[in-house]
Design an enzyme around this catalytic site. Structure first.
Site, PDB file in Angstrom:
ATOM      1  N   ASP A  91      -7.452   3.214  -2.487  1.00 38.17           N
ATOM      2  CA  ASP A  91      -8.064   3.238  -1.150  1.00 38.17           C
ATOM      3  C   ASP A  91      -8.280   4.685  -0.731  1.00 38.17           C
ATOM      4  OD1 ASP A  91      -8.887   2.893   1.447  1.00 38.17           O
ATOM      5  OD2 ASP A  91      -7.025   1.990   2.169  1.00 38.17           O
ATOM      6  N   GLU A  96     -11.415   0.880  -2.651  1.00 32.56           N
ATOM      7  CA  GLU A  96     -11.634   0.552  -1.243  1.00 32.56           C
ATOM      8  C   GLU A  96     -12.193   1.749  -0.475  1.00 32.56           C
ATOM      9  OE1 GLU A  96      -8.064  -1.015   0.488  1.00 32.56           O
ATOM     10  OE2 GLU A  96      -8.964  -1.237   2.464  1.00 32.56           O
ATOM     11  N   SER A 115       0.858  -1.174   0.000  1.00 31.09           N
ATOM     12  CA  SER A 115       0.000   0.000   0.000  1.00 31.09           C
ATOM     13  C   SER A 115       0.898   1.229   0.000  1.00 31.09           C
ATOM     14  CB  SER A 115      -0.865  -0.032   1.260  1.00 31.09           C
ATOM     15  OG  SER A 115      -1.492   1.201   1.455  1.00 31.09           O
ATOM     16  N   ASN A 122     -10.009   5.634   2.141  1.00 32.23           N
ATOM     17  CA  ASN A 122     -10.195   5.820   3.589  1.00 32.23           C
ATOM     18  C   ASN A 122     -11.376   6.733   3.909  1.00 32.23           C
ATOM     19  OD1 ASN A 122      -6.814   5.317   3.809  1.00 32.23           O
ATOM     20  ND2 ASN A 122      -8.167   4.235   5.222  1.00 32.23           N
ATOM     21  N   LYS A 153      -1.476  -0.903  -4.114  1.00 36.00           N
ATOM     22  CA  LYS A 153      -2.662  -0.119  -3.719  1.00 36.00           C
ATOM     23  C   LYS A 153      -2.219   1.320  -3.534  1.00 36.00           C
ATOM     24  CE  LYS A 153      -4.803   0.077   0.831  1.00 36.00           C
ATOM     25  NZ  LYS A 153      -5.450  -0.724   1.888  1.00 36.00           N
ATOM     26  N   LEU A 154      -2.977   2.229  -4.142  1.00 37.03           N
ATOM     27  CA  LEU A 154      -2.650   3.649  -4.038  1.00 37.03           C
ATOM     28  C   LEU A 154      -3.641   4.333  -3.112  1.00 37.03           C
ATOM     29  CD1 LEU A 154      -2.289   4.472  -7.855  1.00 37.03           C
ATOM     30  CD2 LEU A 154      -0.486   3.689  -6.285  1.00 37.03           C
ATOM     31  N   LYS A 155      -3.133   5.069  -2.160  1.00 35.28           N
ATOM     32  CA  LYS A 155      -4.012   5.883  -1.325  1.00 35.28           C
ATOM     33  C   LYS A 155      -4.438   7.084  -2.156  1.00 35.28           C
ATOM     34  CE  LYS A 155      -3.827   3.787   2.647  1.00 35.28           C
ATOM     35  NZ  LYS A 155      -5.042   3.326   3.318  1.00 35.28           N
ATOM     36  N   LYS A 167      -9.298  -7.002   8.561  1.00 35.15           N
ATOM     37  CA  LYS A 167      -8.207  -6.649   9.485  1.00 35.15           C
ATOM     38  C   LYS A 167      -8.674  -7.189  10.816  1.00 35.15           C
ATOM     39  CE  LYS A 167      -6.738  -2.304   7.396  1.00 35.15           C
ATOM     40  NZ  LYS A 167      -7.063  -0.866   7.343  1.00 35.15           N
ATOM     41  N   ASP A 197     -13.599  -1.629   4.172  1.00 33.62           N
ATOM     42  CA  ASP A 197     -12.608  -1.811   5.240  1.00 33.62           C
ATOM     43  C   ASP A 197     -13.214  -1.232   6.532  1.00 33.62           C
ATOM     44  OD1 ASP A 197     -10.451  -1.654   6.967  1.00 33.62           O
ATOM     45  OD2 ASP A 197      -9.184  -0.424   5.706  1.00 33.62           O
ATOM     46  N   GLY A 210      -3.722  -4.271   6.348  1.00 34.95           N
ATOM     47  CA  GLY A 210      -2.576  -4.042   7.237  1.00 34.95           C
ATOM     48  C   GLY A 210      -2.730  -2.711   7.924  1.00 34.95           C
TER      49      GLY A 210
HETATM   50  O1  NPG Z   1       1.008  -2.052   4.781  1.00 34.18           O
HETATM   51  O2  NPG Z   1       0.220  -2.223   6.781  1.00 34.18           O
HETATM   52  C1  NPG Z   1       0.297  -1.672   5.696  1.00 34.18           C
HETATM   53  C2  NPG Z   1      -0.527  -0.443   5.456  1.00 34.18           C
HETATM   54  C3  NPG Z   1      -1.749  -0.748   4.681  1.00 34.18           C
HETATM   55  O3  NPG Z   1      -2.779   1.126   3.692  1.00 34.18           O
HETATM   56  C4  NPG Z   1      -2.672   0.422   4.668  1.00 34.18           C
HETATM   57  N1  NPG Z   1      -3.302   0.646   5.797  1.00 34.18           N
HETATM   58  O4  NPG Z   1      -6.406   2.255   5.574  1.00 34.18           O
HETATM   59  O5  NPG Z   1      -5.774   0.256   5.234  1.00 34.18           O
HETATM   60  C5  NPG Z   1      -5.535   1.395   5.608  1.00 34.18           C
HETATM   61  C6  NPG Z   1      -4.130   1.788   5.988  1.00 34.18           C
HETATM   62  C7  NPG Z   1      -3.911   2.263   7.389  1.00 34.18           C
HETATM   63  C8  NPG Z   1      -2.662   2.185   7.944  1.00 34.18           C
HETATM   64  C9  NPG Z   1      -4.902   2.793   8.116  1.00 34.18           C
HETATM   65  C10 NPG Z   1      -2.417   2.621   9.231  1.00 34.18           C
HETATM   66  C11 NPG Z   1      -4.651   3.230   9.398  1.00 34.18           C
HETATM   67  C12 NPG Z   1      -3.420   3.157   9.952  1.00 34.18           C
END
Ligand code: NPG
Length: 375
Positions: A189, A214, A136, A191, A162-164, A263, A239, A291
């Protein structure tokens, strides 16, 4: 069945190799609560996936610490001799706080399995010894930097990128990555950063061959996700919206998503994660392992989960060096084919290294069972 004698809480802080930016902000360090459980038979470890701030969910480290110390640990002590289901049951009177609950339940399961000599993967019914890994990528300072990062991770072997995204840093960036990597398994993703009036943003990504989009909308809005999903060819994945097996059932029934990110920390631990996996498998919904920038403790657990049969898509289970110069455990390494080995030792199969722990712990507190904690 065993009795929990003590619960130790450890707050840790580990620098990340590069800041991780999402639509709700940037983190430069992994800050989380670790839980060490001592039972009559063994010791076990769990990692709370909450962060310093209540942004991804309502939970945060200081809150999780208090909930663990003042409510969950005493409930477990009062529960007497328990198995994993009994321990989950002892949390029934404590509302919410799935991340704190997960850390304690997972530590207990780890201890139980270590005492038995069984690996978490086999307890969960995992059917693979290696899992395919994705990565990610946080919101980069520019499109060029992003393209460089994607290129680096693809060369390392990651099987899915995966691109935020966030409003204003989305379609253009994703198009640029797709143009440079036409065949790359790619997802985005958000969020929960968008509203239903942003549907056109997602419609303009609908021809990019994304594996999924996502969590585009607010985490409480299953209905609007269902409406959006009906207008898109691309699969939506949820998620933040999935906090329990009931949420998963509702989301599937409503057509709010076609893929689920599991998760275990978000849903209260490995047992609920297993129930969501089973439900999705029954309904033909693919799942993958999300993750939360976990240390080796949480990563080991994620790898065991990701090896279950319904986890048919690569997860955010990246190698230790994607996050840390030095992990808390022996490092997890990605093979050139983009897979990672599932730990096979008893319990989660790894233990924090004592000198690493000493270097990163900022606070610790031991809560012991006492004679007051009647069964
Ligand atoms: O590689 O663990 C990893 C990060 C994956 O993008 C990732 N996590 O929204 O899924 C999510 C995001 C995240 C990470 C969200 C940390 C909150 C805290």
């Amino acid at each position: 069945m065993t009795r929990v004698r003590a619960v130790e809480l450890l707050l840790i802080e580990l620098p990340l190799v590069r800041p991780f930016r999402t639509s709700f902000g940037e983190v430069t360090h992994k800050r989380c609560v670790l839980v060490r459980v001592e039972t009559d038979d063994a010791e076990g470890w769990g990692e709370c996936v909450a962060d310093a701030r209540p942004d991804f969910s309502g939970e945060f480290n200081e809150g999780a610490w208090l909930v663990l110390r003042d409510f969950l640990a005493p409930a477990v002590f009062r529960g007497g001799d328990v198995d994993a289901a009994g321990l989950e049951g002892s949390f029934a009177g404590i509302r919410g706080n799935p991340m704190a609950k997960a850390a304690l339940l997972d530590a207990f399961v780890d201890a139980e399995l270590r005492a038995e000599g069984t690996s978490l993967a086999s307890w969960l019914g995992a059917d693979r010894s290696r899992v395919e890994c994705g990565v990610s990528i946080g919101i980069a300072p520019s499109t060029d930097v992003l393209l460089d990062q994607v290129d680096g991770y693809v060369r390392t072997g990651y099987r899915r990128i995966k691109l935020k995204i966030q409003p204003g840093t989305d379609v253009h960036r994703v198009r640029a990555v797709r143009a440079a990597f036409p065949d790359l398994p790619l997802s985005v993703d958000a969020n929960a950063a968008y509203t239903p009036t942003d549907a056109d943003v997602f419609r303009s990504m609908d021809d990019l061959g994304l594996m999924m989009i996502e969590q585009p909308l607010h985490h409480e809005d299953l209905l609007m996700h269902a409406r959006l999903q009906a207008r898109l060819r691309t699969d939506l994945c949820l998620d933040e919206s999935i906090r329990s097996v009931s949420d998963a059932a509702a989301a599937i029934e409503l057509g709010a998503c076609r893929i689920v990110n599991i998760k275990q920390g978000r849903v209260g631990g490995v047992s609920e994660a297993r129930r969501i996996h089973d439900l999705c498998r029954e309904r033909g919904i693919p799942v993958w392992c999300g993750g939360m920038l976990e240390t080796g403790v949480g990563r080991a657990l994620n790898l065991a989960l990701a090896a279950m049969p319904g986890f048919t898509l690569p997860g955010d289970t990246s190698a230790s060096d994607r996050y840390f110069e030095e992990d808390l455990t022996a490092p997890f390494e990605l093979a050139p084919d983009g897979t990672m080995q599932v730990p096979s030792g008893p319990g989660i199969g790894v233990t924090p290294l004592a000198d690493r722990l000493d270097a990163v712990v900022t606070r610790r507190e031991l809560v012991r069972r006492s004679d007051k904690d009647k069964e």
